[in-house]
Enzyme design. Structure first.
Site, mmCIF file in Angstrom:
data_model
loop_
_atom_site.group_PDB
_atom_site.id
_atom_site.type_symbol
_atom_site.label_atom_id
_atom_site.label_comp_id
_atom_site.label_asym_id
_atom_site.label_seq_id
_atom_site.Cartn_x
_atom_site.Cartn_y
_atom_site.Cartn_z
ATOM 1 N N THR A 121 0.808 -1.231 0.000
ATOM 2 C CA THR A 121 0.000 0.000 0.000
ATOM 3 C C THR A 121 0.839 1.278 0.000
ATOM 4 O O THR A 121 1.940 1.319 0.577
ATOM 5 C CB THR A 121 -0.923 0.039 1.237
ATOM 6 O OG1 THR A 121 -1.435 1.363 1.409
ATOM 7 C CG2 THR A 121 -0.196 -0.324 2.521
ATOM 8 N N GLU A 123 0.281 3.701 1.751
ATOM 9 C CA GLU A 123 0.421 4.138 3.148
ATOM 10 C C GLU A 123 1.835 3.916 3.675
ATOM 11 O O GLU A 123 2.261 4.558 4.622
ATOM 12 C CB GLU A 123 -0.554 3.358 4.024
ATOM 13 C CG GLU A 123 -1.959 3.894 4.023
ATOM 14 C CD GLU A 123 -2.118 5.111 4.893
ATOM 15 O OE1 GLU A 123 -1.450 5.205 5.924
ATOM 16 O OE2 GLU A 123 -2.903 5.994 4.528
ATOM 17 N N TYR A 144 -1.418 0.363 10.946
ATOM 18 C CA TYR A 144 -1.773 -0.331 9.703
ATOM 19 C C TYR A 144 -0.586 -0.339 8.734
ATOM 20 O O TYR A 144 -0.174 -1.380 8.237
ATOM 21 C CB TYR A 144 -2.989 0.352 9.053
ATOM 22 C CG TYR A 144 -3.187 -0.057 7.608
ATOM 23 C CD1 TYR A 144 -3.757 -1.285 7.288
ATOM 24 C CD2 TYR A 144 -2.772 0.772 6.561
ATOM 25 C CE1 TYR A 144 -3.903 -1.675 5.961
ATOM 26 C CE2 TYR A 144 -2.915 0.389 5.238
ATOM 27 C CZ TYR A 144 -3.488 -0.836 4.949
ATOM 28 O OH TYR A 144 -3.624 -1.227 3.643
ATOM 29 N N LYS A 148 1.860 -3.265 7.246
ATOM 30 C CA LYS A 148 1.974 -3.490 5.800
ATOM 31 C C LYS A 148 3.437 -3.414 5.329
ATOM 32 O O LYS A 148 3.807 -4.059 4.358
ATOM 33 C CB LYS A 148 1.112 -2.478 5.044
ATOM 34 C CG LYS A 148 -0.354 -2.889 4.982
ATOM 35 C CD LYS A 148 -0.503 -4.181 4.182
ATOM 36 C CE LYS A 148 -1.856 -4.403 3.620
ATOM 37 N NZ LYS A 148 -1.925 -5.598 2.752
HETATM 38 O O1 G4F Z 1 -10.870 6.718 3.046
HETATM 39 P P1 G4F Z 1 -9.822 6.687 4.095
HETATM 40 O O2 G4F Z 1 -10.213 6.083 5.397
HETATM 41 O O3 G4F Z 1 -8.582 5.923 3.439
HETATM 42 P P2 G4F Z 1 -7.019 5.885 3.791
HETATM 43 O O4 G4F Z 1 -6.781 6.157 5.219
HETATM 44 O O5 G4F Z 1 -6.322 6.782 2.819
HETATM 45 O O6 G4F Z 1 -6.631 4.373 3.532
HETATM 46 C C1 G4F Z 1 -7.060 3.647 2.371
HETATM 47 O O7 G4F Z 1 -6.109 3.750 1.340
HETATM 48 C C2 G4F Z 1 -4.821 3.197 1.627
HETATM 49 C C3 G4F Z 1 -3.973 3.346 0.370
HETATM 50 O O8 G4F Z 1 -3.353 4.594 0.393
HETATM 51 C C4 G4F Z 1 -4.971 1.724 1.980
HETATM 52 F F1 G4F Z 1 -3.767 1.208 2.289
HETATM 53 C C5 G4F Z 1 -5.892 1.573 3.155
HETATM 54 O O9 G4F Z 1 -6.094 0.190 3.440
HETATM 55 C C6 G4F Z 1 -7.222 2.181 2.781
HETATM 56 O O10 G4F Z 1 -7.743 1.467 1.700
HETATM 57 O O11 G4F Z 1 -9.281 8.134 4.388
HETATM 58 C C7 G4F Z 1 -8.806 9.000 3.389
HETATM 59 C C8 G4F Z 1 -8.536 10.363 3.979
HETATM 60 C C9 G4F Z 1 -7.736 10.324 5.285
HETATM 61 O O12 G4F Z 1 -6.709 11.276 5.200
HETATM 62 C C10 G4F Z 1 -8.732 10.724 6.362
HETATM 63 O O13 G4F Z 1 -8.175 11.419 7.471
HETATM 64 O O14 G4F Z 1 -9.791 10.964 4.322
HETATM 65 C C11 G4F Z 1 -9.662 11.613 5.568
HETATM 66 N N1 G4F Z 1 -10.996 11.742 6.180
HETATM 67 C C12 G4F Z 1 -11.627 12.915 6.452
HETATM 68 N N2 G4F Z 1 -12.820 12.671 7.025
HETATM 69 C C13 G4F Z 1 -11.784 10.734 6.568
HETATM 70 C C14 G4F Z 1 -12.938 11.319 7.112
HETATM 71 N N3 G4F Z 1 -11.616 9.400 6.508
HETATM 72 C C15 G4F Z 1 -12.613 8.616 6.969
HETATM 73 N N4 G4F Z 1 -12.466 7.274 6.872
HETATM 74 N N5 G4F Z 1 -13.766 9.140 7.536
HETATM 75 C C16 G4F Z 1 -13.976 10.497 7.630
HETATM 76 O O15 G4F Z 1 -14.996 10.952 8.122
#
Ligand code: G4F
Length: 344
Positions: A121, A123, A144, A148
């Site tokens: 990933t 990440e 996480y 990974k």
């Molecule tokens: O959708 P997210 O939770 O994905 P994140 O953390 O980027 O991780 C995903 O992608 C990675 C690949 O780069 C994978 F390895 C991992 O398994 C997964 O698939 O969050 C994306 C962004 C973050 O920066 C978070 O802080 O959105 C921001 N965010 C803002 N508000 C939020 C929210 N994330 C979530 N989940 N929920 C919110 O309300």
């Protein structure tokens, strides 16, 4: 007929990959957890050979590999949610890091010639603002991505130590209507549609000003397969090369549903998006969705995949938002209580 084994077959990527491999004529075996929801593979369930297994249980992995005797293995199973990993660091390491090692051990002893794809990933790059290449240094910033990094390096190590055909796909964010509801893109797509339809008043989000390289998951499974069809194993970044903020995703989703809302207040915890027709707040910021440490920008160069695998993504950002929002509009749900909505 080739035989493929997929861990994590019931998830977003696993379900798209299973469809892809069935269309190519593979016998597809899949590992599922007991009681795991099979929604996305339900339409193709009868064409798959599903086996119960757990990455924490060596015996179940040995058994699955013996049953499947795979030519190709796609190791997609993991605990993928970054925010939860701070709450469950030990479980995350057990499943993601040791789980990969357990699977590799089973493959090494039972089918050492199987070709293996490991889902790494973006990440892992962590603290960086640069556009990443396969040579980039890792600086993981959450349990996480630390788990990974271990699973990535153990996969590379089995390639180098035992001459096994192991490839790592360093996947940047990839989304679709099958994305888990806790991930921000799906949460926004669902939320704006529910608000538009009057089923939800307000969507609670965290940091809107982070940048992500969002691709369309259904296109990313082809490249996993391509990696296993080469003369030699290698590692590749899979990305679009383009970044957008969560805020842009939100505003684009508003456009798709036709919700006229504008930002009120200074960017950050105090801001809200206010609906122009009735003055109601439709988006608020909640501290519970902020992470202890954030990755501000994740952007990847897909030049190596383009050059060597002749693969490139087709679906761009705006189309991806439309696909996800359209899906939610066509699959409506009952009204939810505010408490339920806030908990997501
Ligand atoms: O959708 P997210 O939770 O994905 P994140 O953390 O980027 O991780 C995903 O992608 C990675 C690949 O780069 C994978 F390895 C991992 O398994 C997964 O698939 O969050 C994306 C962004 C973050 O920066 C978070 O802080 O959105 C921001 N965010 C803002 N508000 C939020 C929210 N994330 C979530 N989940 N929920 C919110 O309300």
């Amino acid at each position: 007929m080739k035989r493929a084994l997929i861990t994590g077959i019931a998830g977003q990527d696993g379900s798209y990959l299973a469809e892809f491999l069935l269309a190519k004529g593979y016998d597809v075996f899949g590992l599922v957890l007991r009681d795991e929801p099979l929604r996305w593979i339900d339409p193709i369930k009868d064409r798959l050979i599903l086996m119960e297994g757990d990455l924490r249980n060596q015996k179940s992995l040995d058994h699955a590999v013996r049953q499947a005797l795979p030519d190709e293995v796609y190791h997609l199973g993991a605990l993928p949610f970054v925010a939860i990993s701070w709450k469950q660091p030990v479980l995350t390491a057990d499943v993601n890091a040791l789980g990969t090692t357990r699977l590799l051990e089973a493959l090494r002893s039972i089918t050492p010639h199987a070709r293996i794809y490991h889902a790494s990933t973006s990440e892992m790059f962590g603290l960086t603002e640069e556009i990443q290449t396969e040579e980039g240094l890792f600086h993981p910033r959450n349990p996480y991505s630390i788990s990974k990094c271990y699973s990535h390096w153990i996969a590379v190590n089995y390639r180098e130590s035992y001459d096994m055909y192991v490839c790592c796909g360093i996947m940047f964010n990839h989304e679709s209507p099958r994305r888990g509801e806790n991930f921000v893109t799906r949460k926004i797509a669902r939320g704006v549609v529910d608000i538009k339809e009057g089923k939800q008043d307000c969507l609670y989000l965290g940091n809107l000003d982070v940048w992500r390289d969002w691709g369309y998951a259904s296109e990313y499974v082809e490249v996993m397969w391509l990696m296993l069809q080469q003369d030699a194993p290698d590692d590749y970044i899979i990305s679009t090369g383009e970044v957008h903020t969560v805020r842009e995703f939100l505003e684009e989703a508003f456009c798709v549903v036709g919700l006229d809302a504008e930002r009120n207040g200074k960017k950050g915890i105090e801001e809200a998006y206010i609906r122009k027709d009735n003055g109601q707040a439709v988006v608020r910021i909640s501290p519970e969705f902020f992470r202890p440490v954030e990755l501000t920008v994740l952007r990847g160069s897909n030049s190596k995949a383009k050059g060597k695998l002749k693969w490139e993504p087709k679906t761009r950002f705006r189309e991806l938002v439309r696909i996800m929002v359209d899906y939610e509009m066509q699959n409506t749900r009952p009204t939810q209580s505010i408490r339920e909505v806030k908990r997501r």
